[in-house]
Each structure stands twice: as structure tokens, then as C-alpha cells.
Design a protein around this motif. Structure first.
Motif, PDB file in Angstrom:
ATOM      1  N   LYS A   1      -5.923 -18.334  60.863  1.00  0.00           N
ATOM      2  CA  LYS A   1      -5.732 -19.634  61.500  1.00  0.00           C
ATOM      3  C   LYS A   1      -7.045 -20.402  61.588  1.00  0.00           C
ATOM      4  O   LYS A   1      -7.067 -21.610  61.384  1.00  0.00           O
ATOM      5  N   THR A   2      -8.123 -19.709  61.885  1.00  0.00           N
ATOM      6  CA  THR A   2      -9.434 -20.350  61.984  1.00  0.00           C
ATOM      7  C   THR A   2      -9.859 -20.934  60.642  1.00  0.00           C
ATOM      8  O   THR A   2     -10.317 -22.073  60.569  1.00  0.00           O
ATOM      9  N   LYS A   3      -9.673 -20.153  59.579  1.00  0.00           N
ATOM     10  CA  LYS A   3     -10.054 -20.647  58.243  1.00  0.00           C
ATOM     11  C   LYS A   3      -9.151 -21.794  57.807  1.00  0.00           C
ATOM     12  O   LYS A   3      -9.613 -22.752  57.198  1.00  0.00           O
ATOM     13  N   LEU A   4      -7.860 -21.697  58.133  1.00  0.00           N
ATOM     14  CA  LEU A   4      -6.934 -22.772  57.776  1.00  0.00           C
ATOM     15  C   LEU A   4      -7.298 -24.060  58.511  1.00  0.00           C
ATOM     16  O   LEU A   4      -7.329 -25.138  57.907  1.00  0.00           O
ATOM     17  N   LEU A   5      -7.583 -23.949  59.802  1.00  0.00           N
ATOM     18  CA  LEU A   5      -7.976 -25.130  60.562  1.00  0.00           C
ATOM     19  C   LEU A   5      -9.293 -25.708  60.057  1.00  0.00           C
ATOM     20  O   LEU A   5      -9.456 -26.932  59.965  1.00  0.00           O
ATOM     21  N   SER A   6     -10.243 -24.847  59.715  1.00  0.00           N
ATOM     22  CA  SER A   6     -11.515 -25.316  59.138  1.00  0.00           C
ATOM     23  C   SER A   6     -11.262 -26.027  57.817  1.00  0.00           C
ATOM     24  O   SER A   6     -11.860 -27.078  57.550  1.00  0.00           O
ATOM     25  N   ASN A   7     -10.403 -25.457  57.013  1.00  0.00           N
ATOM     26  CA  ASN A   7     -10.077 -26.055  55.721  1.00  0.00           C
ATOM     27  C   ASN A   7      -9.437 -27.424  55.903  1.00  0.00           C
ATOM     28  O   ASN A   7      -9.786 -28.393  55.222  1.00  0.00           O
ATOM     29  N   MET A   8      -8.492 -27.528  56.840  1.00  0.00           N
ATOM     30  CA  MET A   8      -7.838 -28.815  57.094  1.00  0.00           C
ATOM     31  C   MET A   8      -8.819 -29.839  57.668  1.00  0.00           C
ATOM     32  O   MET A   8      -8.784 -31.008  57.293  1.00  0.00           O
ATOM     33  N   LEU A   9      -9.703 -29.399  58.563  1.00  0.00           N
ATOM     34  CA  LEU A   9     -10.696 -30.302  59.137  1.00  0.00           C
ATOM     35  C   LEU A   9     -11.635 -30.831  58.060  1.00  0.00           C
ATOM     36  O   LEU A   9     -11.935 -32.035  58.018  1.00  0.00           O
TER      37      LEU A   9
ATOM     38  N   PHE B   1      -6.809 -32.940  47.206  1.00  0.00           N
ATOM     39  CA  PHE B   1      -8.085 -32.706  46.532  1.00  0.00           C
ATOM     40  C   PHE B   1      -9.137 -32.238  47.534  1.00  0.00           C
ATOM     41  O   PHE B   1      -9.884 -31.286  47.269  1.00  0.00           O
ATOM     42  N   GLY B   2      -9.207 -32.879  48.692  1.00  0.00           N
ATOM     43  CA  GLY B   2     -10.149 -32.468  49.731  1.00  0.00           C
ATOM     44  C   GLY B   2      -9.854 -31.075  50.244  1.00  0.00           C
ATOM     45  O   GLY B   2     -10.773 -30.297  50.528  1.00  0.00           O
ATOM     46  N   PHE B   3      -8.574 -30.726  50.357  1.00  0.00           N
ATOM     47  CA  PHE B   3      -8.188 -29.389  50.810  1.00  0.00           C
ATOM     48  C   PHE B   3      -8.637 -28.343  49.801  1.00  0.00           C
ATOM     49  O   PHE B   3      -9.203 -27.311  50.171  1.00  0.00           O
ATOM     50  N   LEU B   4      -8.393 -28.609  48.511  1.00  0.00           N
ATOM     51  CA  LEU B   4      -8.812 -27.662  47.472  1.00  0.00           C
ATOM     52  C   LEU B   4     -10.325 -27.543  47.402  1.00  0.00           C
ATOM     53  O   LEU B   4     -10.868 -26.442  47.246  1.00  0.00           O
ATOM     54  N   LEU B   5     -11.008 -28.675  47.519  1.00  0.00           N
ATOM     55  CA  LEU B   5     -12.471 -28.668  47.491  1.00  0.00           C
ATOM     56  C   LEU B   5     -13.032 -27.888  48.677  1.00  0.00           C
ATOM     57  O   LEU B   5     -13.945 -27.067  48.513  1.00  0.00           O
ATOM     58  N   SER B   6     -12.478 -28.097  49.848  1.00  0.00           N
ATOM     59  CA  SER B   6     -12.959 -27.366  51.022  1.00  0.00           C
ATOM     60  C   SER B   6     -12.575 -25.889  50.958  1.00  0.00           C
ATOM     61  O   SER B   6     -13.313 -25.035  51.440  1.00  0.00           O
ATOM     62  N   TYR B   7     -11.442 -25.569  50.331  1.00  0.00           N
ATOM     63  CA  TYR B   7     -11.061 -24.167  50.137  1.00  0.00           C
ATOM     64  C   TYR B   7     -12.102 -23.458  49.278  1.00  0.00           C
ATOM     65  O   TYR B   7     -12.550 -22.356  49.605  1.00  0.00           O
ATOM     66  N   ILE B   8     -12.497 -24.105  48.190  1.00  0.00           N
ATOM     67  CA  ILE B   8     -13.516 -23.525  47.307  1.00  0.00           C
ATOM     68  C   ILE B   8     -14.847 -23.396  48.044  1.00  0.00           C
ATOM     69  O   ILE B   8     -15.534 -22.374  47.934  1.00  0.00           O
TER      70      ILE B   8
END
Length: 159
Positions: A3-11, A30-37
Motif C-alpha cells: 500500500k505504501t509503494k502504491l500510494l507513493s507511485n500514485m502521488l 505515463f506518470g504512473f509507469l515512469l514513477s513505477y520504474i
């Protein structure tokens, strides 16, 4: 942790959308994928972190399901449009590896969403799923396709 990583990714994705000014679904994805990477690159335990191992599995499962959906639709459409019926209906007893109610429910719904198949019932001990299929030329091949297709890939994501 997930949940922490998902929220960080969304933020981070929201920050990306705000900085670029592209307030569209494509900009957010695109921002979600970029932040995931980015999160994956700065993570110290990539192999053990379920957030980074589940993401690619979910995407692969999505494309697998779309492939199965298109294949089943074409098979049913071909049978409807031709004058001869190729159906060989049957009720198949599929032994389950899935144990929890969530796993069994998701598997049964995925099977039902695919044209030509319908989940009928689960045994009381939750070890067998009964499925009606329109095209059962080989019972063992059908069971194998469900066990090594939908069930195996679904359990890889959920476990």
C-alpha cells in the motif's frame, strides 16, 4: 508495504501530471509507469518486494485474458455463422489448486466471462469447480488449459 509503494507511485504520478500540465488519462498512466520504474530503480529489495513482482504479472495476465477472450469470441462467432454446429457441450469437473474464497471466486468469474464457458458450482469442500463448456473435444486438454492458464496465472498474482 504494498500500500505504501502504491500510494507513493500514485502521488508521484499526480506530481508528474501537475508538473507537465497534461491532465489526461494518458498523462497519468505515463506518470504512473515512469514513477513505477523510478521506485523500482531506487528500491533495495526488488526481488523480494511483491509490489514490483506483481505489477508485470498483472499486466501479463491482462493480455493473456484479452487473448483468451478474443479467441473464445471468434470460436463462438464462427460456430454461430456457419450452418454446421461444431459444439460438443459438456460439464467438466476441474480439481482446484485455489483454496481461498477470493481465489475460487475470481477463477470462476474469469471462466464465466469467457464466451463458451460457464462456472456452475463449487463442491462443498472447495476442491472441485464444475464448468459447463460448449467445446469439449478433449476433457483432459480442457482441464489442462484451465489449470495451467487461468488458475496458475491468477494464483501467481494472488500468492
Amino acid at each position: 508495504m504494498i500500500k505504501t509503494k502504491l500510494l507513493s507511485n500514485m502521488l508521484l504520478a499526480i506530481i508528474w501530471v501537475s508538473l507537465t500540465g497534461n491532465f489526461s488519462a494518458e498523462g497519468f498512466v505515463f506518470g504512473f509507469l515512469l514513477s513505477y520504474i523510478l521506485l523500482w530503480l531506487i528500491s533495495t529489495s526488488r526481488r523480494d518486494d511483491k509490489y514490483f513482482t506483481r505489477g508485470p504479472k498483472i499486466i501479463a495476465f491482462f493480455f493473456f485474458f484479452i487473448y483468451e477472450l478474443v479467441k473464445a469470441n471468434l470460436q463462438v462467432a464462427y460456430d454461430v455463422m456457419t450452418p454446421r454446429y461444431y459444439m460438443k457441450p459438456g460439464i467438466i469437473r476441474i480439481p482446484l489448486t485455489a483454496k481461498t474464497d477470493l481465489e475460487i471466486t475470481l477463477l470462476a468469474n474469469l471462466i464465466t466471462l469467457t464466451p463458451g464457458t460457464l462456472s456452475l458450482d463449487v463442491s462443498d469442500d472447495k476442491k472441485v469447480l464444475y464448468v459447463h463448456a460448449m467445446y469439449v473435444s478433449d476433457k483432459e486438454a480442457f482441464i489442462h488449459s484451465i489449470k495451467n492458464g487461468f488458475e496458475r496465472k491468477l494464483l501467481e498474482i494472488l500468492r
